[in-house]
Write a protein that holds these residues in place. Structure first.
Motif, PDB file in Angstrom:
ATOM      1  N   GLU A 197       0.795  -1.099   0.135  1.00  0.00           N
ATOM      2  CA  GLU A 197      -0.007   0.030  -0.104  1.00  0.00           C
ATOM      3  C   GLU A 197       0.801   1.172  -0.036  1.00  0.00           C
ATOM      4  OE1 GLU A 197      -3.419  -2.080   2.699  1.00  0.00           O
ATOM      5  OE2 GLU A 197      -2.508  -0.190   3.495  1.00  0.00           O
ATOM      6  N   LYS A 198       0.374   2.331  -0.322  1.00  0.00           N
ATOM      7  CA  LYS A 198       0.913   3.696  -0.533  1.00  0.00           C
ATOM      8  C   LYS A 198       1.263   3.972   0.969  1.00  0.00           C
ATOM      9  CE  LYS A 198      -0.059   6.981  -3.254  1.00  0.00           C
ATOM     10  NZ  LYS A 198       1.191   7.062  -4.044  1.00  0.00           N
ATOM     11  N   GLN A 199       2.210   4.691   1.147  1.00  0.00           N
ATOM     12  CA  GLN A 199       2.658   5.183   2.667  1.00  0.00           C
ATOM     13  C   GLN A 199       2.140   6.743   2.602  1.00  0.00           C
ATOM     14  OE1 GLN A 199       3.816   3.667   5.013  1.00  0.00           O
ATOM     15  NE2 GLN A 199       4.503   1.639   4.070  1.00  0.00           N
ATOM     16  N   PRO A 200       1.482   6.959   3.526  1.00  0.00           N
ATOM     17  CA  PRO A 200       0.825   8.472   3.845  1.00  0.00           C
ATOM     18  C   PRO A 200       2.075   9.382   4.024  1.00  0.00           C
ATOM     19  CG  PRO A 200      -0.001   6.918   5.475  1.00  0.00           C
ATOM     20  CD  PRO A 200       0.465   6.300   4.556  1.00  0.00           C
ATOM     21  N   GLN A 201       2.242  10.458   3.494  1.00  0.00           N
ATOM     22  CA  GLN A 201       3.472  11.324   3.617  1.00  0.00           C
ATOM     23  C   GLN A 201       3.121  12.691   4.305  1.00  0.00           C
ATOM     24  OE1 GLN A 201       6.048  11.849   0.300  1.00  0.00           O
ATOM     25  NE2 GLN A 201       5.598   9.748  -0.269  1.00  0.00           N
ATOM     26  N   LEU A 202       4.149  13.170   5.066  1.00  0.00           N
ATOM     27  CA  LEU A 202       3.861  14.480   5.584  1.00  0.00           C
ATOM     28  C   LEU A 202       5.155  15.104   4.819  1.00  0.00           C
ATOM     29  CD1 LEU A 202       3.444  14.397   9.511  1.00  0.00           C
ATOM     30  CD2 LEU A 202       2.074  15.503   7.928  1.00  0.00           C
ATOM     31  N   SER A 203       4.830  15.630   3.684  1.00  0.00           N
ATOM     32  CA  SER A 203       5.677  16.237   2.807  1.00  0.00           C
ATOM     33  C   SER A 203       5.049  17.021   1.540  1.00  0.00           C
ATOM     34  CB  SER A 203       6.841  15.452   2.200  1.00  0.00           C
ATOM     35  OG  SER A 203       6.133  14.622   1.267  1.00  0.00           O
ATOM     36  N   LYS A 204       5.756  17.568   0.761  1.00  0.00           N
ATOM     37  CA  LYS A 204       4.900  18.200  -0.361  1.00  0.00           C
ATOM     38  C   LYS A 204       5.069  17.282  -1.566  1.00  0.00           C
ATOM     39  CE  LYS A 204       8.263  20.963  -2.581  1.00  0.00           C
ATOM     40  NZ  LYS A 204       8.902  22.342  -2.997  1.00  0.00           N
ATOM     41  N   GLU A 205       5.275  16.011  -1.200  1.00  0.00           N
ATOM     42  CA  GLU A 205       5.323  14.934  -2.481  1.00  0.00           C
ATOM     43  C   GLU A 205       3.869  14.976  -3.043  1.00  0.00           C
ATOM     44  OE1 GLU A 205       6.352  12.234  -5.224  1.00  0.00           O
ATOM     45  OE2 GLU A 205       7.704  13.682  -4.044  1.00  0.00           O
ATOM     46  N   PHE A 206       2.816  15.324  -2.300  1.00  0.00           N
ATOM     47  CA  PHE A 206       1.133  15.011  -2.591  1.00  0.00           C
ATOM     48  C   PHE A 206       1.008  16.136  -3.437  1.00  0.00           C
ATOM     49  CE2 PHE A 206       0.562  18.117   0.672  1.00  0.00           C
ATOM     50  CZ  PHE A 206      -0.279  18.610   0.400  1.00  0.00           C
ATOM     51  N   VAL A 207       1.804  17.400  -3.382  1.00  0.00           N
ATOM     52  CA  VAL A 207       1.641  18.561  -4.553  1.00  0.00           C
ATOM     53  C   VAL A 207       2.152  18.092  -5.565  1.00  0.00           C
ATOM     54  CG1 VAL A 207       2.199  20.897  -4.772  1.00  0.00           C
ATOM     55  CG2 VAL A 207       1.652  20.351  -2.524  1.00  0.00           C
ATOM     56  N   ARG A 208       3.309  17.433  -5.699  1.00  0.00           N
ATOM     57  CA  ARG A 208       4.090  16.834  -7.029  1.00  0.00           C
ATOM     58  C   ARG A 208       3.082  15.838  -7.693  1.00  0.00           C
ATOM     59  NH1 ARG A 208       8.358  16.175  -3.378  1.00  0.00           N
ATOM     60  NH2 ARG A 208       9.722  17.755  -3.238  1.00  0.00           N
ATOM     61  N   GLU A 209       2.383  14.923  -6.853  1.00  0.00           N
ATOM     62  CA  GLU A 209       1.532  13.733  -7.442  1.00  0.00           C
ATOM     63  C   GLU A 209       0.355  14.652  -7.989  1.00  0.00           C
ATOM     64  OE1 GLU A 209       0.786  11.433  -4.035  1.00  0.00           O
ATOM     65  OE2 GLU A 209       2.757  10.225  -4.181  1.00  0.00           O
ATOM     66  N   TRP A 210      -0.115  15.552  -7.554  1.00  0.00           N
ATOM     67  CA  TRP A 210      -1.288  16.201  -7.898  1.00  0.00           C
ATOM     68  C   TRP A 210      -0.890  16.870  -9.243  1.00  0.00           C
ATOM     69  CZ3 TRP A 210      -2.748  21.126  -9.431  1.00  0.00           C
ATOM     70  CH2 TRP A 210      -4.072  21.680  -9.230  1.00  0.00           C
ATOM     71  N   LEU A 211       0.317  17.542  -9.234  1.00  0.00           N
ATOM     72  CA  LEU A 211       0.751  18.113 -10.439  1.00  0.00           C
ATOM     73  C   LEU A 211       0.962  16.913 -11.688  1.00  0.00           C
ATOM     74  CD1 LEU A 211       3.355  20.827  -9.350  1.00  0.00           C
ATOM     75  CD2 LEU A 211       0.985  21.317 -10.111  1.00  0.00           C
ATOM     76  N   ILE A 212       1.544  15.892 -11.438  1.00  0.00           N
ATOM     77  CA  ILE A 212       1.724  14.809 -12.090  1.00  0.00           C
ATOM     78  C   ILE A 212       0.533  14.164 -12.996  1.00  0.00           C
ATOM     79  CG2 ILE A 212       2.668  12.638 -12.459  1.00  0.00           C
ATOM     80  CD1 ILE A 212       4.600  13.151 -10.262  1.00  0.00           C
ATOM     81  N   ALA A 213      -0.656  14.223 -11.863  1.00  0.00           N
ATOM     82  CA  ALA A 213      -1.907  13.742 -12.450  1.00  0.00           C
ATOM     83  C   ALA A 213      -2.657  14.526 -13.329  1.00  0.00           C
ATOM     84  CB  ALA A 213      -2.703  13.498 -11.202  1.00  0.00           C
ATOM     85  N   ARG A 214      -2.097  15.741 -13.332  1.00  0.00           N
ATOM     86  CA  ARG A 214      -2.555  16.909 -14.429  1.00  0.00           C
ATOM     87  C   ARG A 214      -1.751  17.102 -15.401  1.00  0.00           C
ATOM     88  NH1 ARG A 214      -4.608  16.392  -9.731  1.00  0.00           N
ATOM     89  NH2 ARG A 214      -6.974  16.787  -9.474  1.00  0.00           N
ATOM     90  N   GLY A 215      -0.690  16.243 -15.616  1.00  0.00           N
ATOM     91  CA  GLY A 215       0.219  16.373 -16.902  1.00  0.00           C
ATOM     92  C   GLY A 215       1.354  17.348 -16.714  1.00  0.00           C
ATOM     93  N   PHE A 216       1.800  17.594 -15.481  1.00  0.00           N
ATOM     94  CA  PHE A 216       3.035  18.670 -15.141  1.00  0.00           C
ATOM     95  C   PHE A 216       4.384  17.974 -14.298  1.00  0.00           C
ATOM     96  CE2 PHE A 216       5.151  21.932 -12.963  1.00  0.00           C
ATOM     97  CZ  PHE A 216       5.805  22.846 -14.150  1.00  0.00           C
ATOM     98  N   GLN A 217       5.152  18.003 -15.007  1.00  0.00           N
ATOM     99  CA  GLN A 217       6.325  17.664 -14.409  1.00  0.00           C
ATOM    100  C   GLN A 217       7.442  18.373 -14.483  1.00  0.00           C
ATOM    101  OE1 GLN A 217       7.253  13.309 -14.065  1.00  0.00           O
ATOM    102  NE2 GLN A 217       5.700  12.934 -15.461  1.00  0.00           N
ATOM    103  N   GLY A 218       7.385  19.739 -14.944  1.00  0.00           N
ATOM    104  CA  GLY A 218       8.359  20.712 -15.122  1.00  0.00           C
ATOM    105  C   GLY A 218       9.130  20.559 -16.362  1.00  0.00           C
TER     106      GLY A 218
END
Length: 315
Positions: free
Chosen positions: A236-257
């Motif tokens: 299972e995924k590990q819940p994180q205390l970091s801003k990785e969830f922001v990166r994942e939100w961006l990746i899901a919307r087609g942005f990786q810089g």
């Protein structure tokens, strides 16, 4: 909620100014003043929305951990005159960031998933799953880019290109591993796992100092210790205390810089969620309650007044 997008002051004795991704950096002789704004970056891009209280969270977490690790490695901290401000010694920064990874996650996992087994010249074992611990922490340095992306680089290349002298680089490695271990130990007491983090160093009067922030959600990743083993065993995924969830939100919307990609606009609800997560991390990582500033005071006025008061009292 009010957020701090920019903090442009003209301070007495100011000799330099630099705008980083999320901080305004003022130089006053041998001192530096860092003002943590509420800007947020991901994939080395500053996103369009700022996050209420994010700057305060980063600044206060960094101050907390700098104070708690000063016996491990000397650091640049002089004082914290405001929730969003740190004053420290001006150091000549090394042009590398020291990334310490205890677990296979984030950028390292994305490389691993693509079939690569080396990162920054360090071999990663076969048969690892996302979020598995490495046999021992590894250092995966990056070059420091003034603009754009930081780039992975190996220890050997850093020394070959004379970006850092060999003996000094060895000291950076030693400090980084010791700081990481202290961070791991402190996180464990708070029911957290310090997954990975990065450190920046500078030189002043021939000595090496830790500079900038340490163990914040912008420079580090945390897992919850409770249930970690069970989640790993079930894949299972590990819940994180970091801003990785922001990166994942961006990746899901087609942005990786990457070139040609457009940064998606974050809706109010997501901005609020990010703010709440940052505050949660502050309280979880430090064990201290987060105190929001008085809302009827303009934060920029408050910040400037507190800086001026500090400079007057500490000439």
């Amino acid at each position: 909620m009010q957020s701090i997008q920019r903090a442009e002051f003209q301070l007495p004795g100011q000799t330099g100014f630099y705008r980083g991704k999320v901080r305004e950096v003022y130089t006053l002789g041998d001192k530096m003043i860092l003002v943590a704004t509420d800007r947020i970056s991901a994939f080395d891009y500053v996103l369009s929305r700022s996050i209420p209280f994010k700057g305060q969270v980063l600044n206060q977490i960094a101050a907390y951990f700098l104070a708690a690790t000063s016996d491990v490695a000397p650091n640049w901290l002089i004082g914290v005159p405001d929730p969003n401000v740190t004053v420290g010694w001006a150091c000549e920064p090394y042009q590398v960031e020291m990334v310490v990874r205890g677990y296979l996650t984030g950028h390292a996992f994305r490389l691993y998933q693509s079939g690569m087994r080396k990162i920054c010249g360090v071999l990663m074992p076969e048969g690892m799953r996302e979020n598995d611990p490495f046999p021992k922490p590894i250092i995966t340095p990056t070059t420091k880019a003034a603009e754009g992306h930081d780039e992975d680089i190996s220890r050997e290349e850093i020394i070959r290109q004379q970006i850092v002298e060999a003996n000094e680089y060895e000291q950076l490695e030693n400090y980084s591993l010791q700081l990481y271990q202290r961070g791991v130990d402190m996180a464990k007491k708070r029911g957290l796992i310090l997954v990975d983090t990065k450190y920046e160093f500078g030189k002043k009067d021939g000595s090496i100092f830790v500079i900038d922030e340490i163990h914040t959600p912008d420079s580090s990743r945390y897992f919850y210790a409770d249930g970690y083993e069970e989640r790993q065993s079930r894949g299972e995924k590990q819940p994180q205390l970091s801003k990785e969830f922001v990166r994942e939100w961006l990746i899901a919307r087609g942005f990786q810089g990457k070139d040609g990609q457009i940064i998606p606009n974050m809706p109010d609800e997501f901005v609020q969620e990010i703010s709440e997560r940052y505050i949660q991390l502050y309280e979880k990582a430090t064990g201290l309650p987060f105190i929001k500033p008085t809302v009827d005071v303009d934060p920029l006025v408050r910040i400037e007044q507190n800086i001026l008061r500090f400079l007057k009292e500490n000439p």
